[in-house]
Design a protein around this motif. Structure first.
Motif, short mmCIF file in Angstrom:
data_model
loop_
_atom_site.label_atom_id
_atom_site.label_comp_id
_atom_site.label_asym_id
_atom_site.label_seq_id
_atom_site.Cartn_x
_atom_site.Cartn_y
_atom_site.Cartn_z
N ILE A 166 -33.72 24.21 -16.82
CA ILE A 166 -35.01 24.34 -16.68
C ILE A 166 -35.56 23.21 -15.83
O ILE A 166 -35.52 22.06 -16.29
CB ILE A 166 -35.89 24.52 -18.01
CG1 ILE A 166 -35.26 25.64 -18.83
CG2 ILE A 166 -37.26 24.59 -17.84
CD1 ILE A 166 -35.86 25.68 -20.38
N GLY A 178 -32.26 24.94 -22.48
CA GLY A 178 -31.43 25.88 -21.53
C GLY A 178 -30.24 26.71 -21.85
O GLY A 178 -29.47 27.48 -21.41
N GLU A 179 -30.41 26.94 -23.17
CA GLU A 179 -29.29 27.90 -24.08
C GLU A 179 -29.58 29.08 -24.15
O GLU A 179 -29.72 29.56 -25.13
CB GLU A 179 -29.02 27.04 -25.36
CG GLU A 179 -28.31 25.72 -25.37
CD GLU A 179 -26.86 25.75 -24.86
OE1 GLU A 179 -26.22 26.87 -24.54
OE2 GLU A 179 -26.26 24.68 -24.47
N PHE A 180 -29.85 29.70 -22.93
CA PHE A 180 -30.42 31.14 -22.61
C PHE A 180 -29.52 31.95 -23.15
O PHE A 180 -30.07 33.15 -23.72
CB PHE A 180 -30.81 31.38 -21.28
CG PHE A 180 -31.67 30.35 -20.50
CD1 PHE A 180 -33.19 30.41 -20.78
CD2 PHE A 180 -31.45 29.56 -19.58
CE1 PHE A 180 -34.02 29.61 -20.31
CE2 PHE A 180 -32.17 28.71 -19.00
CZ PHE A 180 -33.56 28.77 -19.16
N SER A 207 -30.09 32.77 -27.29
CA SER A 207 -31.12 33.42 -27.75
C SER A 207 -31.15 34.80 -28.08
O SER A 207 -30.34 35.47 -27.14
CB SER A 207 -32.20 33.07 -26.52
OG SER A 207 -33.50 33.61 -26.97
N PRO A 208 -31.78 35.14 -29.08
CA PRO A 208 -31.47 36.50 -29.81
C PRO A 208 -32.39 37.56 -28.80
O PRO A 208 -33.27 37.48 -28.55
CB PRO A 208 -32.16 36.43 -31.02
CG PRO A 208 -32.88 35.42 -31.23
CD PRO A 208 -32.57 34.28 -30.18
N PHE A 230 -42.77 31.98 -21.15
CA PHE A 230 -42.87 30.87 -21.61
C PHE A 230 -43.24 29.89 -20.65
O PHE A 230 -44.06 29.11 -20.81
CB PHE A 230 -41.73 30.63 -22.38
CG PHE A 230 -41.41 31.23 -23.87
CD1 PHE A 230 -42.01 32.35 -24.28
CD2 PHE A 230 -40.02 31.01 -24.32
CE1 PHE A 230 -41.59 33.10 -25.36
CE2 PHE A 230 -39.50 31.63 -25.76
CZ PHE A 230 -40.41 32.56 -26.08
N LEU A 285 -38.58 35.23 -34.71
CA LEU A 285 -37.82 35.60 -33.32
C LEU A 285 -38.17 34.91 -32.24
O LEU A 285 -37.30 34.16 -31.59
CB LEU A 285 -37.75 37.20 -33.05
CG LEU A 285 -37.17 37.76 -32.01
CD1 LEU A 285 -35.54 37.23 -32.17
CD2 LEU A 285 -37.34 39.21 -31.85
N SER A 286 -39.34 34.57 -32.10
CA SER A 286 -40.05 33.99 -31.12
C SER A 286 -39.58 32.30 -31.14
O SER A 286 -39.58 31.84 -30.07
CB SER A 286 -41.42 34.16 -30.77
OG SER A 286 -42.06 33.72 -29.70
N THR A 306 -37.24 31.29 -32.42
CA THR A 306 -35.83 30.89 -32.14
C THR A 306 -35.55 31.01 -30.73
O THR A 306 -34.76 30.13 -30.11
CB THR A 306 -34.80 32.08 -33.01
OG1 THR A 306 -35.28 32.09 -34.40
CG2 THR A 306 -33.46 31.88 -32.53
N GLN A 307 -36.14 31.73 -30.04
CA GLN A 307 -36.14 31.86 -28.54
C GLN A 307 -36.59 30.60 -27.93
O GLN A 307 -36.06 30.04 -26.93
CB GLN A 307 -36.71 33.27 -28.05
CG GLN A 307 -36.22 34.48 -28.38
CD GLN A 307 -37.41 35.48 -28.20
OE1 GLN A 307 -38.18 35.29 -28.09
NE2 GLN A 307 -36.68 36.89 -28.52
N VAL A 308 -37.60 30.11 -28.43
CA VAL A 308 -38.31 28.88 -27.98
C VAL A 308 -37.33 27.78 -28.12
O VAL A 308 -37.11 26.93 -27.15
CB VAL A 308 -39.50 28.57 -28.69
CG1 VAL A 308 -40.05 26.85 -28.45
CG2 VAL A 308 -40.76 29.74 -28.44
N ALA A 348 -34.15 28.01 -28.59
CA ALA A 348 -32.70 28.00 -27.40
C ALA A 348 -33.15 27.76 -26.20
O ALA A 348 -32.38 26.82 -25.45
CB ALA A 348 -32.26 29.52 -27.48
N PHE A 349 -34.39 27.95 -25.70
CA PHE A 349 -34.90 27.88 -24.12
C PHE A 349 -35.19 26.28 -24.07
O PHE A 349 -34.57 25.81 -23.10
CB PHE A 349 -36.01 28.63 -24.00
CG PHE A 349 -35.80 30.07 -23.91
CD1 PHE A 349 -34.62 30.62 -24.06
CD2 PHE A 349 -36.80 30.80 -23.18
CE1 PHE A 349 -34.42 32.10 -23.99
CE2 PHE A 349 -36.61 32.38 -23.11
CZ PHE A 349 -35.43 32.74 -23.30
#
Lengths: 323, 323
Positions: free
Chosen positions: A157, A171-173, A176-177, A254, B246-247, B249-251, B253-254
């Motif tokens: 990123i 940056g571990e896209f 991510s679930p 995001f 869920l969200s 978790t995405q945050v 990971a990203f």
């Protein structure tokens, strides 16, 4: 001889990109040309296949000696070293690598001792991404995500022209679930990488294929079968593109990057990937900033170029030594 | 009189936080005390309820005049102005507000003309977030996300101590897909905000409740019913926490923030929110950096504090005027 773009004139440096299977290496001369670009096997522990950091670093010193013999007129002033996994560049630590099996390995210090050079140490994904940013198509953006989709999925990123690393965890896209399953190799459930990486596309097709069909040799094989009318291959490809579209939509909400650059093996699928992906991301977004979705320009040696760029920055750092 | 923490000594400034219903305003004196903190109705167009920028700015000038009369000894040197929607702080433009109905409105310039002061112009969510970062619990982190969960869901991403704005488009966590439905007010499908905002929790309960039950007065009412044994309320609350997990978790990971700070109305649910949310995020993550999940410290006047902080920065900016 090499697909790498010119690095321009600068300090002569060694560049190493260590992977789970092989080490890419090269010597960058003061004009920016990459000499002796090659791949050699990563020395792994014969018992458990782990990558002992001392053994790997010793191999790098052998490569340095080879370059000295081949190109005695080029005297590198620093080395760039990229490794996979979770990497803390600030502390010079390989925090974790599932491929190479290390935990909290002080690789930068080991490499500096063994090579007798200041070493710029970083994450392979970050090296490739930053090469793409500095030398490729991502460079005209201030806010951009470079996503590398190959065996796995990860990226960098870039916020206002600077990489956001978060001690190696950002940056571990790929982890991510995006779905309720399957269980990913990382232990989490429904990771993007388990659905949409090149590796997952081949695995998922092979698991779901009719018994009369041969296993897929890779994601491109799955795509070729889909284009030839295989409905199982078409479904696997389509669901992978859907998962990527979902993830890109999340990235847009995001982070609102101006662009998402796709590198790695899957990016070579061309329109079969980019056309439906752009269309589906566009359909999912509403008022959001719509990212351009573009293929990377550098090839598979982008990591080596990144290692060289980091090494040059290290060579010219004012402290001239530690950190 | 006010729940705002002290802003410390500095330039005296006016602070305005304009919402779809009311305007919060205050005058910050040189000691950092907020004087005359009040809410007054946002002047809306009687025909369509839209917020005409000229009319709103004229109302701010009336408020300035009120403060002049009440506190003649305090002479503000700048004003901070927050508005909702998509905001481009660099250009001083209200790009879009669904509540107030404007498109590409040059609000900063209008406000500077009308108030006769340099105006720091920004997004209300960003103002609240940055107040939380500078004055509250988020301040001890370099990489942190402040997420405001109330009527809607949005926040600010802070990377290495600096806010990532992306011309106002970043941090739209509420408009990232987490489900296959429902259709969100923004036009996209399955947005987090349509499932897990305080507004959505009340709406979803009211739509699904047994006919014998009264409509929910808010998310806290739904939570109270769930705790009293209403299975529909329990299901709505539970699914909202799932969507947030869920969200988050995405945050993680990203962006891999050190912490995610929850502000806004839903944050006051306490353990009924934080305990299951922490547990579910922890369960979903594998090797990722695990963010601390913490409640905000500032109350509902955080936006006003943010407006004051931005105004002070504007007052002391070296250019002393434009930009």
């Amino acid at each position: 001889m090499t697909r790498l773009p010119s690095l321009r004139a600068g300090e002569p440096v060694l560049a190493f990109d260590v992977g789970g299977t092989d080490i890419k290496s090269g010597l960058v001369d003061p004009s920016g040309a990459v000499l002796g670009l090659r791949r050699t096997a990563t020395p792994l522990d014969p018992d458990d296949g782990a990558g002992n950091p001392e053994r790997i670093v010793a191999r790098l010193a052998e490569l340095r000696d080879d370059y000295r013999r081949e190109f005695p007129e080029v005297r590198p002033t620093a080395a760039g070293l990229l490794v996979p996994g979770i990497v803390d560049p600030d502390r010079g630590i390989g925090v974790f690598s599932s491929n190479l099996g290390w935990h909290d390995a002080p690789i930068r210090d080991l490499a500096e001792q063994c090579l007798g050079l200041p070493v710029a140490f970083n994450h392979d994904i970050h090296g490739s991404s930053m090469a793409e940013y500095r030398l490729g198509s991502a460079g005209r953006f201030r806010d951009v995500v470079v996503m590398i989709i190959g065996t796995g999925i990860a990226g960098t990123i870039i916020v206002d022209g600077r990489a956001h690393l978060a001690q190696g965890y950002a940056g571990e896209f790929g982890h991510s679930p995006v779905a309720d399953g399957p269980v990913c190799a990382c232990g989490a459930v429904g990771c993007l990488e388990a659905v949409a990486s090149a590796g997952a596309i081949a695995r998922r097709y092979t698991a779901a294929r009719p018994t009369s069909a041969a296993p897929a040799s890779g994601a491109h094989d799955v795509l070729a079968r889909a284009q030839a009318g295989d409905p199982v291959a078409a479904e696997v490809w389509d669901s992978a593109v859907d998962a990527l579209a979902l993830s890109f939509t999340q990235v847009a909400a995001f982070l609102a990057p101006e662009a998402i650059i796709i590198a790695g093996g899957l990016s070579r699928a061309g329109d079969a990937l980019f056309a439906p992906l752009r269309e589906r991301v566009d359909r999912r977004l509403s008022y959001h900033r719509r990212p351009e979705i573009l293929p990377a320009e550098l090839g598979e040696d982008a990591g080596l170029a990144g290692a060289a760029l980091f090494a040059r920055a290290r060579a010219t750092a004012t402290d001239g030594g530690a950190a």
